[in-house]
Design a protein around this motif. Structure first.
Motif, short mmCIF file in Angstrom:
data_model
loop_
_atom_site.label_atom_id
_atom_site.label_comp_id
_atom_site.label_asym_id
_atom_site.label_seq_id
_atom_site.Cartn_x
_atom_site.Cartn_y
_atom_site.Cartn_z
N VAL A 128 0.84 -1.19 0.00
CA VAL A 128 0.00 0.00 0.00
C VAL A 128 0.87 1.24 0.00
CG1 VAL A 128 -1.75 1.30 1.27
CG2 VAL A 128 -1.86 -1.19 1.18
N TYR A 184 -4.79 7.27 0.34
CA TYR A 184 -4.97 5.96 -0.31
C TYR A 184 -6.34 5.38 0.02
CZ TYR A 184 -4.46 0.91 -0.99
OH TYR A 184 -4.66 -0.39 -1.36
N GLN A 185 -6.71 5.44 1.28
CA GLN A 185 -8.00 4.88 1.69
C GLN A 185 -9.16 5.63 1.07
OE1 GLN A 185 -8.40 1.98 3.45
NE2 GLN A 185 -10.51 2.29 2.73
N ILE A 189 -9.66 4.33 -2.40
CA ILE A 189 -10.31 3.02 -2.35
C ILE A 189 -11.81 3.19 -2.08
CG2 ILE A 189 -10.45 0.83 -1.10
CD1 ILE A 189 -8.00 1.09 -2.89
N ASP A 190 -12.15 4.10 -1.18
CA ASP A 190 -13.57 4.35 -0.87
C ASP A 190 -14.33 4.86 -2.09
OD1 ASP A 190 -13.07 3.58 1.70
OD2 ASP A 190 -12.90 5.62 2.50
N ASP A 215 -13.93 3.72 -5.08
CA ASP A 215 -13.91 2.61 -6.05
C ASP A 215 -12.72 2.62 -7.00
OD1 ASP A 215 -16.16 1.50 -4.98
OD2 ASP A 215 -17.54 2.15 -6.55
N ASP A 221 -9.44 1.11 -8.14
CA ASP A 221 -8.89 -0.23 -7.94
C ASP A 221 -7.61 -0.16 -7.09
OD1 ASP A 221 -8.96 -3.16 -8.83
OD2 ASP A 221 -6.93 -2.57 -9.41
N GLU A 222 -7.41 -1.16 -6.24
CA GLU A 222 -6.26 -1.16 -5.33
C GLU A 222 -4.94 -1.00 -6.07
OE1 GLU A 222 -6.24 -4.54 -2.82
OE2 GLU A 222 -8.14 -4.05 -1.82
N ALA A 243 -4.63 2.70 -7.13
CA ALA A 243 -4.46 3.57 -5.97
C ALA A 243 -3.06 3.42 -5.39
CB ALA A 243 -5.51 3.24 -4.90
N ASN A 244 -2.59 2.19 -5.29
CA ASN A 244 -1.25 1.92 -4.79
C ASN A 244 -0.19 2.52 -5.70
OD1 ASN A 244 0.75 0.48 -3.07
ND2 ASN A 244 1.12 -0.59 -4.98
N CYS A 283 -19.63 7.24 -6.41
CA CYS A 283 -18.26 6.76 -6.55
C CYS A 283 -17.86 6.78 -8.02
CB CYS A 283 -18.10 5.35 -5.98
SG CYS A 283 -18.45 5.25 -4.21
N ASN A 312 -10.10 4.02 -13.35
CA ASN A 312 -9.73 2.62 -13.57
C ASN A 312 -9.68 2.28 -15.06
OD1 ASN A 312 -9.63 2.16 -10.81
ND2 ASN A 312 -11.72 1.39 -10.70
#
Length: 409
Positions: A136, A152-153, A156-157, A159, A161-162, A165-166, A364, A370
């Motif tokens: 992360v 970062y969180q 993610i909230d 929507d 994609d991890e 975001a990472n 979102c 994405n």
């Protein structure tokens, strides 16, 4: 008696802090939950505060028996982030600062982005290792870590994609100085998102007749989107517009387009097979803009997808006569996994642009970012309702970046 207060994410962690400082004989006098306030409440969880007490003689004895211990590293699983206690500014002041910074970045970054178009290609050519996809944020011995983790969180909230975001947080973290203030962090993430969204690509008329094909799944609003675009060009620019529909499968599809066409006084023609598209285009070669509606196709039906590809290939053979563009129309409410499958089904369509519809049906918007990073296809329009022609606009990358960070449009 010594009385002190301790704060942590949970009551258990707060008690552990009290015991570490006062000793195992510490007695908990009171426990309460502190609610977060201001815009920072979007990023932070409520914290627990306990009041603990210890007799002075016991405290002195603990000091003589135990040497102080210091931890130099801030771990991602330590759960010890406490912005309220660590920061000098009160929560209200920080909230006002954050809102002002997000708003002011719109104008200042717009000028800077005009000078950075050379980086667009490099930014899109991103590769990932399995190790980078899993992490992360790297652990660092500075104040950047806790703010980057909160940002970062928030992505993610919304929507995002991890993986993406990472990627954004990792790139920002690697480019910042060891100790950066909140200005640098917000500006860096905000600008990074805008650059990754790229410059929008709406319909622009040229010397050749523009032919715009609209493809996508059933029910995403292709026909209504076409009507909005046609109305905008017809009413605001006095463009000579014509409609062609290949959607002969959906009940009343032709009637729906005919209704829109009669309102804005535009001709409509119907093609029943891919072989007819060339002759139909020739009927309107003197027009400025030809909008082609296609039947909604499920990405799971290979036969239906083949028909769409065949139609586009037949039209591509006339590229010397017409300026042809393809717009993949998608609903923002579709799950990301399904959007991935849809884009895979259209992999044989080259150089399409993306339109997102139904923005009024979700809070979102992460799927826009994405799909941009997944396909590298330019973004074009967004729609947010059924009103023609008002509920459509060229995608606003600055407004979108702000919303993804928790700001208001």
């Amino acid at each position: 008696m010594i009385v002190k207060k301790f704060q942590a994410l949970t009551e258990t962690e707060a008690v552990i802090k009290a015991q570490e400082e006062l000793g195992s004989g510490a007695v908990v006098l009171n426990v309460k939950t502190l609610k977060q306030r201001g815009i920072f409440r979007l990023f932070k969880k409520d914290i627990v505060e306990i009041t603990a007490a210890l007799e002075e003689k016991d405290f002195v004895q603990n000091i003589s028996q135990n040497k102080p211990r210091f931890q130099n590293n801030i771990g991602i699983n330590s759960h010890s982030i406490n912005i309220v206690a660590d920061e000098k500014l009160d929560a209200g002041t920080k909230s006002e600062m954050l809102e002002v910074k997000l708003d002011s970045l719109h104008n200042s970054l717009r000028n800077q982005l005009e000078k950075e178009t050379d980086f667009e290609k490099a930014i899109n050519e991103v590769t990932y290792s399995k190790q980078e996809e899993k992490k992360v944020v790297r652990e660092k011995e500075n104040n950047n870590f806790k703010f980057l983790q909160l940002i970062y969180q928030k992505l993610i909230d919304n929507d995002v994609d991890e993986k993406f975001a990472n990627m954004i947080i990792s790139e920002i973290e690697g480019s910042l100085k060891k100790e950066s203030n909140i200005d640098s962090l917000l500006a860096g993430v905000y600008q990074k998102i805008i650059l990754k969204l790229g410059e929008p690509k709406p319909i622009v008329l040229g010397k050749k007749t523009k032919v715009a094909f609209f493809i996508g799944p059933t029910g995403v609003g292709k026909t209504t989107t076409i009507a909005k675009i046609a109305s905008t060009f017809k009413l605001e620019h006095q463009t000579k517009v014509a409609f062609i529909t290949a959607d002969t499968y959906r009940i009343a599809a032709v009637e729906q387009l005919n209704t829109y066409a009669s309102i804005i006084d535009c001709p409509v023609d119907v093609v029943y097979s891919a072989d007819e598209i060339v002759d139909c285009l020739k009927l309107y070669e003197s027009y400025d803009l030809i909008l082609v509606d296609t039947a909604g196709r499920t990405h799971k039906n290979e036969e239906q997808m083949t028909e769409i590809i065949d139609l586009l290939q037949k039209a591509a053979n006339t590229k010397d006569l017409y300026d042809i563009e393809v717009f993949l129309t998608l609903s923002i409410t579709t799950k990301y996994k399904d959007l991935v499958k849809i884009t895979e089904a259209y992999k044989d369509v080259q150089e399409y642009k993306i339109i997102f519809t139904k923005l009024d049906e979700t809070c979102c918007l992460g799927n826009i970012l994405n799909l941009k990073l997944l396909t590298n296809a330019p973004l074009s329009y967004t729609t947010s309702g059924q009103n023609v022609p008002t509920d459509i606009e060229v995608i606003n990358e600055q407004s979108l970046a702000k919303q993804l960070l928790g700001g208001n449009d």
